[in-house]
Design a protein around this motif. Structure first.
Motif, PDB file in Angstrom:
ATOM      1  N   ILE A 193      60.014  35.905  80.874  1.00 52.08           N
ATOM      2  CA  ILE A 193      60.561  37.257  80.698  1.00 52.08           C
ATOM      3  C   ILE A 193      61.796  37.462  81.576  1.00 52.08           C
ATOM      4  N   CYS A 194      62.850  38.038  80.981  1.00 48.46           N
ATOM      5  CA  CYS A 194      64.050  38.425  81.732  1.00 48.46           C
ATOM      6  C   CYS A 194      63.696  39.591  82.653  1.00 48.46           C
ATOM      7  N   LYS A 195      64.135  39.509  83.887  1.00 50.29           N
ATOM      8  CA  LYS A 195      63.807  40.548  84.877  1.00 50.29           C
ATOM      9  C   LYS A 195      64.605  41.835  84.650  1.00 50.29           C
ATOM     10  N   ILE A 196      65.681  41.775  83.858  1.00 51.99           N
ATOM     11  CA  ILE A 196      66.511  42.959  83.627  1.00 51.99           C
ATOM     12  C   ILE A 196      66.121  43.668  82.329  1.00 51.99           C
ATOM     13  N   CYS A 197      66.180  42.965  81.200  1.00 57.99           N
ATOM     14  CA  CYS A 197      65.922  43.614  79.904  1.00 57.99           C
ATOM     15  C   CYS A 197      64.492  43.408  79.408  1.00 57.99           C
ATOM     16  N   HIS A 198      63.703  42.595  80.099  1.00 61.45           N
ATOM     17  CA  HIS A 198      62.285  42.346  79.798  1.00 61.45           C
ATOM     18  C   HIS A 198      62.050  41.715  78.429  1.00 61.45           C
ATOM     19  N   ASN A 199      63.058  41.019  77.913  1.00 64.56           N
ATOM     20  CA  ASN A 199      62.890  40.257  76.674  1.00 64.56           C
ATOM     21  C   ASN A 199      62.495  38.830  77.007  1.00 64.56           C
ATOM     22  N   PRO A 200      61.754  38.166  76.112  1.00 67.99           N
ATOM     23  CA  PRO A 200      61.393  36.772  76.351  1.00 67.99           C
ATOM     24  C   PRO A 200      62.439  35.776  75.864  1.00 67.99           C
ATOM     25  N   GLU A 201      63.629  36.244  75.578  1.00 67.84           N
ATOM     26  CA  GLU A 201      64.688  35.372  75.068  1.00 67.84           C
ATOM     27  C   GLU A 201      65.426  34.701  76.215  1.00 67.84           C
ATOM     28  N   THR A 202      64.734  33.843  76.937  1.00 60.98           N
ATOM     29  CA  THR A 202      65.358  33.174  78.074  1.00 60.98           C
ATOM     30  C   THR A 202      65.289  31.668  77.913  1.00 60.98           C
ATOM     31  N   ILE A 203      66.223  31.023  78.551  1.00 62.15           N
ATOM     32  CA  ILE A 203      66.157  29.574  78.722  1.00 62.15           C
ATOM     33  C   ILE A 203      66.303  29.334  80.217  1.00 62.15           C
ATOM     34  N   TYR A 204      65.777  28.239  80.682  1.00 65.52           N
ATOM     35  CA  TYR A 204      65.926  28.004  82.103  1.00 65.52           C
ATOM     36  C   TYR A 204      66.728  26.742  82.341  1.00 65.52           C
ATOM     37  N   ASN A 205      67.393  26.748  83.471  1.00 61.77           N
ATOM     38  CA  ASN A 205      68.200  25.622  83.910  1.00 61.77           C
ATOM     39  C   ASN A 205      67.788  25.272  85.331  1.00 61.77           C
ATOM     40  N   ILE A 206      68.020  24.037  85.685  1.00 68.23           N
ATOM     41  CA  ILE A 206      67.777  23.594  87.055  1.00 68.23           C
ATOM     42  C   ILE A 206      69.135  23.430  87.712  1.00 68.23           C
ATOM     43  N   GLN A 207      69.342  24.160  88.799  1.00 69.10           N
ATOM     44  CA  GLN A 207      70.599  24.085  89.522  1.00 69.10           C
ATOM     45  C   GLN A 207      70.364  23.348  90.837  1.00 69.10           C
ATOM     46  N   ASN A 208      71.267  22.493  91.196  1.00 69.86           N
ATOM     47  CA  ASN A 208      71.217  21.744  92.458  1.00 69.86           C
ATOM     48  C   ASN A 208      69.924  20.947  92.615  1.00 69.86           C
ATOM     49  N   LYS A 209      69.331  20.521  91.519  1.00 70.57           N
ATOM     50  CA  LYS A 209      68.122  19.693  91.492  1.00 70.57           C
ATOM     51  C   LYS A 209      66.898  20.336  92.134  1.00 70.57           C
ATOM     52  N   SER A 210      67.005  21.603  92.554  1.00 72.68           N
ATOM     53  CA  SER A 210      65.856  22.211  93.220  1.00 72.68           C
ATOM     54  C   SER A 210      65.681  23.698  92.940  1.00 72.68           C
ATOM     55  N   THR A 211      66.597  24.304  92.220  1.00 75.18           N
ATOM     56  CA  THR A 211      66.530  25.735  91.964  1.00 75.18           C
ATOM     57  C   THR A 211      66.370  25.984  90.479  1.00 75.18           C
ATOM     58  N   LEU A 212      65.337  26.703  90.128  1.00 77.37           N
ATOM     59  CA  LEU A 212      65.063  27.047  88.736  1.00 77.37           C
ATOM     60  C   LEU A 212      65.616  28.443  88.467  1.00 77.37           C
ATOM     61  N   VAL A 213      66.493  28.563  87.450  1.00 77.08           N
ATOM     62  CA  VAL A 213      67.061  29.862  87.097  1.00 77.08           C
ATOM     63  C   VAL A 213      66.807  30.143  85.619  1.00 77.08           C
ATOM     64  N   LEU A 214      66.551  31.413  85.322  1.00 74.88           N
ATOM     65  CA  LEU A 214      66.407  31.871  83.939  1.00 74.88           C
ATOM     66  C   LEU A 214      67.713  32.503  83.504  1.00 74.88           C
ATOM     67  N   ARG A 215      68.166  32.129  82.306  1.00 71.98           N
ATOM     68  CA  ARG A 215      69.338  32.771  81.716  1.00 71.98           C
ATOM     69  C   ARG A 215      68.884  33.478  80.462  1.00 71.98           C
ATOM     70  N   CYS A 216      69.133  34.778  80.393  1.00 74.16           N
ATOM     71  CA  CYS A 216      68.705  35.583  79.261  1.00 74.16           C
ATOM     72  C   CYS A 216      69.722  35.477  78.131  1.00 74.16           C
ATOM     73  N   LYS A 217      69.238  35.159  76.941  1.00 74.37           N
ATOM     74  CA  LYS A 217      70.109  35.068  75.769  1.00 74.37           C
ATOM     75  C   LYS A 217      70.474  36.450  75.245  1.00 74.37           C
ATOM     76  N   ALA A 218      69.687  37.474  75.611  1.00 72.22           N
ATOM     77  CA  ALA A 218      69.947  38.821  75.112  1.00 72.22           C
ATOM     78  C   ALA A 218      70.986  39.562  75.966  1.00 72.22           C
ATOM     79  N   CYS A 219      70.766  39.599  77.296  1.00 72.29           N
ATOM     80  CA  CYS A 219      71.669  40.384  78.147  1.00 72.29           C
ATOM     81  C   CYS A 219      72.585  39.534  79.010  1.00 72.29           C
ATOM     82  N   GLY A 220      72.354  38.222  79.081  1.00 69.79           N
ATOM     83  CA  GLY A 220      73.210  37.338  79.852  1.00 69.79           C
ATOM     84  C   GLY A 220      72.868  37.250  81.330  1.00 69.79           C
ATOM     85  N   ASN A 221      71.842  37.957  81.761  1.00 66.65           N
ATOM     86  CA  ASN A 221      71.459  37.937  83.175  1.00 66.65           C
ATOM     87  C   ASN A 221      70.979  36.553  83.596  1.00 66.65           C
ATOM     88  N   ILE A 222      71.314  36.186  84.823  1.00 67.82           N
ATOM     89  CA  ILE A 222      70.827  34.933  85.402  1.00 67.82           C
ATOM     90  C   ILE A 222      69.971  35.295  86.608  1.00 67.82           C
TER      91      ILE A 222
END
Length: 135
Positions: free
Chosen positions: A95-124
């Motif tokens: 779930i996106c923490k801003i728009c609360h939609n489940p339209e997210t994908i996640y990426n791994i940044q710096n080999k140790s940080t997991l981030v969600l990117r929302c396809k609906a609102c663009g929030n990271i």
């Protein structure tokens, strides 16, 4: 046919567009099986192995995943609320923490940080990866 519930579970709108199947759980004397985790994972657009990792860390037991069925040895006859565990996974990793939609994908940044990117609102959003899903 399994009952369908909204993603996230707290939504009460009957016309809400994001739904998933409830987990199909079978108990017998020696094991607990979850028969449709691969279907639920595809509805959440996540890998079933990540959900299994999350469940395993929550219940502190070994799980087997074979033929798209999760098998959990039930040597203590404990009642485990797998739906609550799955909803915790959804809240933390889908779930996106801003728009609360489940339209997210996640990426791994710096080999140790997991981030969600929302396809609906663009929030990271940076995830708290205390369950080590990015091993």
């Amino acid at each position: 046919m399994n009952k369908r519930v909204p993603i996230p579970y707290s939504i009460t709108d009957p016309f809400y567009r994001y739904h998933r199947d409830m987990l199909d759980i079978k108990h017998n004397t020696k094991e607990i099986t979850i028969n449709n985790l691969h279907i639920v994972a595809s509805q959440l657009e996540r890998n079933p192995k990540e959900i299994i990792q999350f469940i395993k860390k929550n219940i502190n037991r070994q799980l087997k995943f074979k033929n798209n069925i999760v098998v959990i040895p039930d040597h203590k006859n404990q009642i485990i609320d797998f739906e609550k565990i799955l909803n915790d996974f959804i809240d933390n990793y889908v779930i996106c923490k801003i728009c609360h939609n489940p339209e997210t994908i996640y990426n791994i940044q710096n080999k140790s940080t997991l981030v969600l990117r929302c396809k609906a609102c663009g929030n990271i959003t940076k995830c708290n990866d205390k369950y080590s899903l990015i091993n």
